[in-house]
Motif scaffolding. Structure first.
Motif: not given
Lengths: 266, 272
Positions: B72-76
């Protein structure tokens, strides 16, 4: 279509400084820790020219001229252009893999990496052209107005490098062994570039098509034409331009479509 | 209302194709293509995740290994493009994931500051103006002119943290980074994060240390198997997380009991 275009341009402006940083980095690191540093861009082609001249003038009994210019100049012109192409495409191919750690962490327009690799090779190539001027002057090549037109094949070559570099860089992400295959393909391209033999011999034997389909030979041919003053060979000029533009368009489309997938393959 | 939002994650799903053996060479691809044997195992690292983070919130992202926290961090951060849905950020985002991983080992610390700054999308003039501050904060002194390959891992982390915190991000992503460096630098960086928080920076923080989370965050997102289990006040989130931990342990213990029991039963059967 117009909205993504504006976005792409704005994004490019934002990361322009990154592009220059990456280009500088590649040049800096290439020559760091060597005593002569950037001077090697001049010495290296000079030495290879001497070796090639010695070998091939002895073997082929050539002591005079080729393509209307002294043999060393003929060799040097061909080799400089070819090694720019091979260096740029090889560098572009590796660029994604080498920068994988960064790509997986921070968002950056991904074409920056292959593009930076191609541009840094171009700068090194441009510097090494000084050697060609020097050797040509020593060998008493007569200056002529066509020499200014030499910029045309050089720009064509740059376009070809960008197109094929983008294509190769993205294909290499999915198929790693392409890097080795490309090494072999480059060898074939080198031998069909007429770097150290006269092209007329091949044409005389009916193998001229080998040279004609090779866009790098087309570029070299026109570049030499500009040095010797015989002028540009128009069919080659158009062919190379078309090859460059088509490969760039295909490369950009391909890269654009696949750039979100390839992070999963790194 | 809308300009109060820092991160908007809308129904994000992230699918990975786990091919049973990774095909990354032509020969294998060809053989498998002909045999029609390219098998993909689909794996959803995230599914139907939606949340909105307001400006100035410090959000802890908690969950087990493999719950989808890093994804999710990489998506953000824009590194991964989600298979479904969208993630939008409003404001300059600086990710601090595995500090120093992006440094070029041949480059000196000073050169890496410019490179890293450029990667984060800053201009030369801006990095020039921040350069001294970064060097000072990193406490590297003369080492700044030494190639990074000669740095210790703590030094690398210090430099990475200094760059990311001095460039004044609006959204800061911290992935297990406050646990690097020596004790004094750790304190210093925690202070630095707190100072940025007071200036209204939005923080996304991944950590397994509940103590650290309590120091930094005011909200929590609980992920489990790629699904959003909870989003809200910090203490409630931590309680849910701990409850989940208990459930897991109980389930694990029960399973172990069962296997032990069957093993015993088997033995009994053998003896009889």
């Amino acid at each position: 279509m117009s909205i993504p275009n504006i976005h792409v341009i704005r994004n490019f402006k934002k990361y322009k400084y990154l592009l220059s940083q990456l280009v500088i980095k590649e040049i800096k690191l290439k020559y760091r820790r060597s005593y002569l540093g950037i001077v090697w861009t001049l010495i290296e082609p000079l030495l290879t020219m001497i070796v090639l001249t010695m070998v091939f003038s002895a073997f082929l009994g050539k002591d005079g001229e080729a393509g209307g210019m002294p043999f060393p100049v003929y060799i040097l012109a061909g080799r400089l252009l070819y090694s720019f192409f091979s260096g740029a495409t090889k560098g572009a191919m590796k660029s994604i893999r080498v920068n994988a750690a960064m790509i997986k962490k921070v968002y950056v327009p991904k074409y920056m990496y292959p593009l930076a690799s191609i541009l840094s090779n171009f700068i090194i190539f441009a510097i090494s052209l000084i050697v060609l001027f020097g050797v040509a002057a020593v060998m008493r090549v007569k200056p002529n107005l066509w020499m200014f037109a030499a910029i045309i094949p050089i720009i064509e070559l740059l376009i070809i490098c960008i197109g094929s570099g983008l294509l190769l860089s993205i294909m290499a992400v999915f198929f790693r062994d392409l890097e080795y295959l490309w090494g072999v393909a480059l060898m074939l391209i080198m031998y069909t570039c007429a770097i150290f033999y006269e092209a007329d011999r091949l044409y005389a034997r009916g193998y001229g098509w080998l040279l004609n389909v090779n866009p790098i030979y087309g570029v070299i041919r026109n570049f030499r034409g500009c040095i010797s003053g015989t002028g540009l060979h128009m069919p080659s000029l158009w062919y190379c331009l078309a090859f460059g533009l088509v490969s760039t368009i295909v490369g950009v489309i391909f890269f654009y479509k696949k750039q979100d997938d390839f992070i999963l393959n790194l | 209302m809308a300009n109060n939002v820092a991160v908007k994650v809308d129904n994000v799903g992230m699918k990975f194709n786990l091919s049973s053996n990774k095909v990354d060479n032509l020969k294998e691809y060809f053989i498998r293509f002909i045999k029609r044997d390219i098998m993909y195992k689909e794996f959803w690292a995230l599914k139907n995740v939606s949340f909105t983070i307001n400006k100035g919130d410090r959000v802890a992202i908690i969950g087990y290994n493999g719950a989808g926290k890093s994804t999710i961090l990489k998506v953000i951060a824009g590194v991964l493009k989600p298979t479904e849905g969208s993630a939008k950020t409003y404001g300059k985002i600086v990710p601090l994931l595995e500090l120093g991983a992006g440094f070029d080992p041949q480059y000196t610390g000073a050169e890496n500051i410019y490179l890293y700054g450029a990667i984060l999308g800053y201009k030369k003039e801006f990095i020039d103006s921040k350069f001294d501050k970064i060097v000072k904060f990193s406490e590297l002194g003369d080492f700044i002119n030494v190639p990074v390959k000669n740095y210790s891992s703590g030094m690398k982390a210090r430099l990475g943290f200094s760059i990311a915190s001095v460039v004044e991000p609006e959204i800061l992503i911290l992935d297990e980074v406050l646990s690097v460096g020596d004790a004094s630098f750790r304190k210093k960086s925690l202070r630095r994060v707190k100072k940025m928080m007071n200036q209204g920076v939005t923080v996304l923080f991944v950590s397994h240390s509940v103590a650290q989370i309590r120091k930094v965050c005011n909200k929590a997102i609980l992920l489990d198997h790629g699904q959003l289990k909870f989003y809200g006040e910090l203490e409630e989130g931590i309680a849910k997380y701990e409850a989940l931990a208990k459930d897991r342990e109980l389930a694990k213990a029960a399973k172990e009991n069962e296997t032990a029991k069957t093993a015993v039963d088997d033995k009994k059967g053998e003896n009889a």
